[in-house]
Write a protein that holds these residues in place. Structure first.
Motif, PDB file in Angstrom:
ATOM      1  N   LYS A 155       0.825  -1.201   0.000  1.00  0.00           N
ATOM      2  CA  LYS A 155       0.000   0.000   0.000  1.00  0.00           C
ATOM      3  C   LYS A 155       0.865   1.259   0.000  1.00  0.00           C
ATOM      4  CE  LYS A 155      -3.634   2.338   2.682  1.00  0.00           C
ATOM      5  NZ  LYS A 155      -4.511   2.225   3.882  1.00  0.00           N
ATOM      6  N   GLU A 156       1.901   1.267   0.842  1.00  0.00           N
ATOM      7  CA  GLU A 156       2.795   2.431   0.895  1.00  0.00           C
ATOM      8  C   GLU A 156       3.523   2.625  -0.429  1.00  0.00           C
ATOM      9  OE1 GLU A 156       4.344   2.902   5.433  1.00  0.00           O
ATOM     10  OE2 GLU A 156       4.845   1.023   4.432  1.00  0.00           O
ATOM     11  N   HIS A 162       2.702   6.656  -7.020  1.00  0.00           N
ATOM     12  CA  HIS A 162       1.752   7.507  -7.752  1.00  0.00           C
ATOM     13  C   HIS A 162       1.878   8.970  -7.363  1.00  0.00           C
ATOM     14  CE1 HIS A 162       0.124   3.597  -8.886  1.00  0.00           C
ATOM     15  NE2 HIS A 162      -0.359   4.236  -9.927  1.00  0.00           N
ATOM     16  N   PHE A 163       2.295   9.261  -6.145  1.00  0.00           N
ATOM     17  CA  PHE A 163       2.604  10.646  -5.797  1.00  0.00           C
ATOM     18  C   PHE A 163       3.821  11.109  -6.607  1.00  0.00           C
ATOM     19  CE2 PHE A 163       0.680   9.936  -1.322  1.00  0.00           C
ATOM     20  CZ  PHE A 163      -0.578  10.261  -1.796  1.00  0.00           C
ATOM     21  N   ALA A 164       4.807  10.221  -6.769  1.00  0.00           N
ATOM     22  CA  ALA A 164       6.004  10.565  -7.538  1.00  0.00           C
ATOM     23  C   ALA A 164       5.656  10.787  -9.008  1.00  0.00           C
ATOM     24  CB  ALA A 164       7.054   9.456  -7.403  1.00  0.00           C
ATOM     25  N   ILE A 165       4.787   9.924  -9.548  1.00  0.00           N
ATOM     26  CA  ILE A 165       4.351  10.101 -10.933  1.00  0.00           C
ATOM     27  C   ILE A 165       3.654  11.444 -11.088  1.00  0.00           C
ATOM     28  CG2 ILE A 165       2.728   9.269 -12.696  1.00  0.00           C
ATOM     29  CD1 ILE A 165       3.328   6.425 -11.710  1.00  0.00           C
ATOM     30  N   ALA A 167       4.146  14.197  -9.392  1.00  0.00           N
ATOM     31  CA  ALA A 167       5.143  15.270  -9.383  1.00  0.00           C
ATOM     32  C   ALA A 167       5.858  15.354 -10.728  1.00  0.00           C
ATOM     33  CB  ALA A 167       6.153  15.030  -8.258  1.00  0.00           C
ATOM     34  N   CYS A 168       6.191  14.196 -11.302  1.00  0.00           N
ATOM     35  CA  CYS A 168       6.863  14.176 -12.613  1.00  0.00           C
ATOM     36  C   CYS A 168       5.963  14.736 -13.700  1.00  0.00           C
ATOM     37  CB  CYS A 168       7.273  12.750 -12.972  1.00  0.00           C
ATOM     38  SG  CYS A 168       8.678  12.119 -12.055  1.00  0.00           S
ATOM     39  N   VAL A 169       4.706  14.298 -13.706  1.00  0.00           N
ATOM     40  CA  VAL A 169       3.769  14.751 -14.737  1.00  0.00           C
ATOM     41  C   VAL A 169       3.591  16.257 -14.663  1.00  0.00           C
ATOM     42  CG1 VAL A 169       1.352  14.709 -15.443  1.00  0.00           C
ATOM     43  CG2 VAL A 169       2.553  12.561 -15.017  1.00  0.00           C
ATOM     44  N   PHE A 170       3.363  16.782 -13.446  1.00  0.00           N
ATOM     45  CA  PHE A 170       3.169  18.223 -13.298  1.00  0.00           C
ATOM     46  C   PHE A 170       4.405  18.991 -13.761  1.00  0.00           C
ATOM     47  CE2 PHE A 170       4.005  22.035 -10.785  1.00  0.00           C
ATOM     48  CZ  PHE A 170       2.918  22.820 -11.168  1.00  0.00           C
ATOM     49  N   ALA A 206      10.917  11.462  -1.332  1.00  0.00           N
ATOM     50  CA  ALA A 206       9.495  11.132  -1.213  1.00  0.00           C
ATOM     51  C   ALA A 206       9.275   9.628  -1.236  1.00  0.00           C
ATOM     52  CB  ALA A 206       8.714  11.792  -2.347  1.00  0.00           C
ATOM     53  N   LEU A 207      10.046   8.899  -2.040  1.00  0.00           N
ATOM     54  CA  LEU A 207       9.874   7.458  -2.146  1.00  0.00           C
ATOM     55  C   LEU A 207      10.461   6.712  -0.963  1.00  0.00           C
ATOM     56  CD1 LEU A 207      10.699   7.025  -5.946  1.00  0.00           C
ATOM     57  CD2 LEU A 207       8.489   6.576  -4.871  1.00  0.00           C
ATOM     58  N   GLU A 208      11.488   7.279  -0.352  1.00  0.00           N
ATOM     59  CA  GLU A 208      12.206   6.557   0.697  1.00  0.00           C
ATOM     60  C   GLU A 208      11.674   6.814   2.094  1.00  0.00           C
ATOM     61  OE1 GLU A 208      16.630   5.798  -1.075  1.00  0.00           O
ATOM     62  OE2 GLU A 208      16.280   7.752  -0.131  1.00  0.00           O
TER      63      GLU A 208
END
Length: 209
Positions: A155-156, A162-165, A167-170, A206-208
């Motif tokens: 879940k984490e 998806h939060f990282a995606i 940020a990349c998309v924006f 953010a990922l770690e």
């Protein structure tokens, strides 16, 4: 006009219109008008609007994922236990390949805008297409994240990815606007490679954590 030219014109027109207006709002008639082809040409080469949407993504993602797989294999050969920063660095390097040449940064920006639309609009067929064709590359990246942080639950991992995606998309879909804002606020122009260098440590943190 050769068949290859026709396909390219259809894909170019579809890509631009999807990015400008969205998938649902873009009709095949709008695409054929911009591409200066008839509807039969779209049906012949792609079969349906859904197939055309998938072809637009495949044109970017297939060579990108092939190169990323090779780059990650090279990295793993020299470092069997890479840090997440190393993996993200390879991802950034692959994304930036050729984008500093004329017109290519816009291609990346357009694709990231399309990727954002794939998440925000009802395009279940597209998410299935991405999973069926590119899941190997995605799974390889997830494996690096799990190996680096085995304490993270599925879940984490899902939400962090998806939060990282997001940020990349924006960032990458708005890159030219952000560069203009940077000039106004800092009086310095920030090249696309430098933007990526700023983004990578943010994503790693953010990922770690």
């Amino acid at each position: 006009m050769s068949q290859a030219d026709t396909v390219t014109r259809i894909l170019d027109s579809a890509e631009q219109l999807f990015a400008e207006k969205g998938f649902a709002e873009t009709s095949l008639r709008m695409i054929t008008t911009r591409a200066k082809v008839n509807l039969a040409a779209v049906n012949y080469h792609f079969g349906s609007k859904k197939d055309l949407i998938q072809a637009v993504f495949a044109r970017f993602l297939t060579p990108f994922c092939n190169k990323l797989d090779k780059e990650m294999a090279t990295m793993a050969a020299g470092n069997p236990n890479p840090k997440l920063d190393d993996v993200l660095g390879v991802l950034a390097k692959t994304m930036l390949t050729g984008v500093t040449s004329s017109g290519q940064s816009n291609k990346l920006s357009v694709f990231m805008r399309l990727l954002g639309l794939a998440y925000t609009q009802a395009q279940g067929h597209l998410r299935r297409f991405l999973r069926d064709h590119y899941n190997g590359t995605y799974a390889r990246f997830i494996t690096y994240l799990r190996d680096a942080h085995p304490e993270l639950s599925p879940k984490e991992i899902f939400w962090r990815i998806h939060f990282a995606i997001g940020a990349c998309v924006f960032t990458m879909s708005s890159i030219e606007v952000l560069r203009e804002m940077s000039i106004a606020d800092t009086r310095e122009d920030t090249g696309i490679d430098e933007v990526m260098n700023q983004l990578i440590p943010f994503l790693a943190a953010a990922l770690e954590r």
